[in-house]
Design a protein around this motif. Structure first.
Motif, PDB file in Angstrom:
ATOM      1  N   UNK A  69     -78.339  85.213 -87.956  1.00  0.00           N
ATOM      2  CA  UNK A  69     -78.544  86.186 -86.291  1.00  0.00           C
ATOM      3  C   UNK A  69     -79.133  84.773 -85.066  1.00  0.00           C
ATOM      4  N   UNK A  70     -80.690  84.862 -85.406  1.00  0.00           N
ATOM      5  CA  UNK A  70     -81.734  84.155 -84.767  1.00  0.00           C
ATOM      6  C   UNK A  70     -81.934  82.364 -84.775  1.00  0.00           C
ATOM      7  N   UNK A  71     -81.770  82.840 -85.908  1.00  0.00           N
ATOM      8  CA  UNK A  71     -82.114  81.058 -85.878  1.00  0.00           C
ATOM      9  C   UNK A  71     -81.392  80.094 -86.269  1.00  0.00           C
ATOM     10  N   UNK A  72     -80.186  80.159 -86.374  1.00  0.00           N
ATOM     11  CA  UNK A  72     -78.927  79.532 -86.633  1.00  0.00           C
ATOM     12  C   UNK A  72     -78.643  78.342 -85.363  1.00  0.00           C
ATOM     13  N   UNK A  73     -78.845  77.179 -85.373  1.00  0.00           N
ATOM     14  CA  UNK A  73     -78.901  76.073 -84.528  1.00  0.00           C
ATOM     15  C   UNK A  73     -77.937  75.523 -84.646  1.00  0.00           C
ATOM     16  N   UNK A  74     -76.463  75.640 -83.918  1.00  0.00           N
ATOM     17  CA  UNK A  74     -75.626  74.567 -84.612  1.00  0.00           C
ATOM     18  C   UNK A  74     -75.951  72.910 -84.054  1.00  0.00           C
ATOM     19  N   UNK A  75     -76.221  72.750 -82.670  1.00  0.00           N
ATOM     20  CA  UNK A  75     -76.700  71.922 -82.269  1.00  0.00           C
ATOM     21  C   UNK A  75     -77.583  70.938 -82.773  1.00  0.00           C
ATOM     22  N   UNK A  76     -78.146  71.710 -83.119  1.00  0.00           N
ATOM     23  CA  UNK A  76     -79.194  70.718 -84.596  1.00  0.00           C
ATOM     24  C   UNK A  76     -78.956  70.577 -85.273  1.00  0.00           C
ATOM     25  N   UNK A  77     -77.449  71.405 -85.822  1.00  0.00           N
ATOM     26  CA  UNK A  77     -76.818  71.413 -87.378  1.00  0.00           C
ATOM     27  C   UNK A  77     -77.948  71.719 -88.169  1.00  0.00           C
ATOM     28  N   UNK A  78     -78.359  73.073 -87.854  1.00  0.00           N
ATOM     29  CA  UNK A  78     -79.740  74.173 -88.564  1.00  0.00           C
ATOM     30  C   UNK A  78     -78.527  75.218 -88.749  1.00  0.00           C
ATOM     31  N   UNK A  79     -78.313  75.609 -89.689  1.00  0.00           N
ATOM     32  CA  UNK A  79     -78.221  76.669 -90.666  1.00  0.00           C
ATOM     33  C   UNK A  79     -78.387  77.914 -91.213  1.00  0.00           C
ATOM     34  N   UNK A  80     -78.269  78.473 -91.043  1.00  0.00           N
ATOM     35  CA  UNK A  80     -79.422  79.574 -92.249  1.00  0.00           C
ATOM     36  C   UNK A  80     -78.630  80.716 -92.810  1.00  0.00           C
ATOM     37  N   UNK A  81     -78.750  80.950 -94.098  1.00  0.00           N
ATOM     38  CA  UNK A  81     -78.126  81.204 -95.195  1.00  0.00           C
ATOM     39  C   UNK A  81     -78.591  82.462 -96.144  1.00  0.00           C
ATOM     40  N   UNK A  82     -77.775  83.360 -96.939  1.00  0.00           N
ATOM     41  CA  UNK A  82     -78.597  83.868 -97.559  1.00  0.00           C
ATOM     42  C   UNK A  82     -77.871  84.764 -98.498  1.00  0.00           C
ATOM     43  N   UNK A  83     -79.131  85.580 -98.791  1.00  0.00           N
ATOM     44  CA  UNK A  83     -78.402  86.479-100.012  1.00  0.00           C
ATOM     45  C   UNK A  83     -79.304  87.247 -99.677  1.00  0.00           C
ATOM     46  N   UNK A  84     -78.017  88.719 -99.032  1.00  0.00           N
ATOM     47  CA  UNK A  84     -77.760  90.400 -98.855  1.00  0.00           C
ATOM     48  C   UNK A  84     -77.150  91.205 -99.878  1.00  0.00           C
ATOM     49  N   UNK A  85     -77.998  92.532 -99.612  1.00  0.00           N
ATOM     50  CA  UNK A  85     -77.240  93.758-100.131  1.00  0.00           C
ATOM     51  C   UNK A  85     -75.851  93.560 -98.792  1.00  0.00           C
ATOM     52  N   UNK A  86     -74.777  94.575 -99.410  1.00  0.00           N
ATOM     53  CA  UNK A  86     -73.742  94.275 -98.344  1.00  0.00           C
ATOM     54  C   UNK A  86     -73.702  95.812 -97.673  1.00  0.00           C
ATOM     55  N   UNK A  87     -74.892  96.506 -97.906  1.00  0.00           N
ATOM     56  CA  UNK A  87     -75.166  97.666 -96.972  1.00  0.00           C
ATOM     57  C   UNK A  87     -75.801  97.216 -95.761  1.00  0.00           C
ATOM     58  N   UNK A  88     -76.538  96.200 -96.152  1.00  0.00           N
ATOM     59  CA  UNK A  88     -77.639  95.624 -94.675  1.00  0.00           C
ATOM     60  C   UNK A  88     -76.568  94.712 -94.396  1.00  0.00           C
ATOM     61  N   UNK A  89     -75.598  93.520 -94.836  1.00  0.00           N
ATOM     62  CA  UNK A  89     -74.580  92.697 -94.000  1.00  0.00           C
ATOM     63  C   UNK A  89     -73.805  94.128 -93.160  1.00  0.00           C
ATOM     64  N   UNK A  90     -73.362  95.033 -93.852  1.00  0.00           N
ATOM     65  CA  UNK A  90     -72.648  95.442 -92.329  1.00  0.00           C
ATOM     66  C   UNK A  90     -73.362  96.287 -91.485  1.00  0.00           C
ATOM     67  N   UNK A  91     -74.438  96.381 -91.641  1.00  0.00           N
ATOM     68  CA  UNK A  91     -74.933  96.625 -90.662  1.00  0.00           C
ATOM     69  C   UNK A  91     -74.908  95.490 -89.917  1.00  0.00           C
TER      70      UNK A  91
END
Length: 329
Positions: A69-91
């Motif tokens: 949410x906070x560090x992705x920067x499309x203007x720089x071509x920088x994307x944070x992806x990752x592994x997550x539990x589904x309840x955390x992703x839902x929150x």
């Protein structure tokens, strides 16, 4: 002339590299499955040449989603992806709890494998149900993480008015590898964990205990129990039940528990062609993933789309790939 050609080659090569999106993959702590899974995904993506990928150790699901949410920067071509539990992703998607007031633009690339909730102790501890944790030395994983959040819900359902500072004899908040070491050394009575089967740190703990004539014990969380039902109501359609077979950690009994199907997530701003290429690279190299990470055996084309009935949407690039493969109908 040769110098000019060499310079031109490195300029073009460098430009090509620079144009590739940078993908940072949030994982978890060393000793947990997320770390090895995310590292292998990064290796697959780099080998395929679709992005510049780098796996990074993190605090797990919630931290990974906050970075997205906070560090992705499309203007720089920088994307944070990752592994997550589904309840955390839902929150994160709904802007609840730690994400209150700021929705995370999270999208699912694919569903990974199921996590199994572990309440780890020893047969000698005398701990058999959650209520027995009262007065014990207990770790709830890292501060502010989704495992700690789940543990608090379960304990509050088991002990009215639960407060870890008051009800635990000593409250630790450390990663799974450290928890396992503390328990093996006799400096911890139990710890909470959610991970794939087997989780390396717990497997090593079981072996260490066995060599001392002791045995690992996992506190059962039966489907009909109040704590399980409370957590299922908190996250409807996300929290399931399952069993940790006794052969996994050489426990005396099969252990009923909670299960969560992990998701590999990315920001909505990740370009569709990039998302498509990333998913394609992973699913064309499943043997490498399955060999490197045991729980990844459940990462299959069929399982990859099992979260599509939930509230968190899949990325359009991923959907296109799965439609082409005939598993998204």
């Amino acid at each position: 002339m040769r110098w000019v050609l060499v310079s031109w080659f490195f300029w073009v090569f460098g430009l090509t590299l620079a144009q590739k999106p940078q993908v940072l993959i949030g994982t978890g702590g060393v000793g947990g499955v997320y770390f090895y899974y995310g590292t292998t995904i990064a290796e697959i993506l780099n080998k395929a040449g679709v992005v510049q990928a780098q796996a990074m150790q993190s605090g797990g699901s919630i931290e990974n989603l906050m970075l997205l949410r906070d560090r992705t920067d499309p203007a720089r071509g920088l994307y944070y992806c990752g592994t997550a539990l589904p309840d955390a992703a839902l929150m994160a998607f709904l802007g609840e709890e730690r994400f209150q007031g700021t929705l995370a633009p999270v999208r699912i690339l694919f569903t990974m494998y199921p996590n199994y909730f572990h309440v780890v102790t020893t047969e000698e501890s005398g701990i058999r149900v959650l209520q027995d944790l009262r007065g014990k030395r207990v770790s709830t994983e890292v501060p502010g993480g989704i495992i700690e959040y789940e543990a608090r819900i379960l304990m509050s359902a088991a002990i009215p008015g639960f407060d870890p500072k008051a009800h635990f004899g000593k409250w630790e908040r450390v990663r799974v590898a450290e928890s396992a070491s503390l328990l093996a050394e006799g400096n911890l009575d139990a710890f909470f964990w959610s991970g794939g089967l087997p989780t390396g740190s717990i497997l090593e703990l079981a072996g260490a205990l066995s060599r001392r004539g002791k045995r690992l014990y996992l506190v059962p969380l039966p489907p009909e129990s109040t704590p399980v039902q409370v957590l299922q109501r908190r996250f409807p359609g996300v929290v399931n039940t399952g069993v940790i077979p006794k052969g996994v950690y050489n426990t005396r009994y099969d252990t009923p528990t909670l299960t969560f199907w992990n998701v590999f997530v990315c920001p909505a701003s990740l370009p569709e062609e990039v998302a498509y290429a990333m998913v394609k690279a992973v699913f064309e190299n499943l043997p490498a993933l399955h060999t490197a990470v045991a729980p990844a055996r459940d990462t299959t084309l069929e399982n990859a789309v099992r979260s599509r009935g939930g509230k968190v949407p899949y990325h359009p690039g991923a959907v296109r790939y799965f439609q082409e493969k005939g598993v998204w109908r």
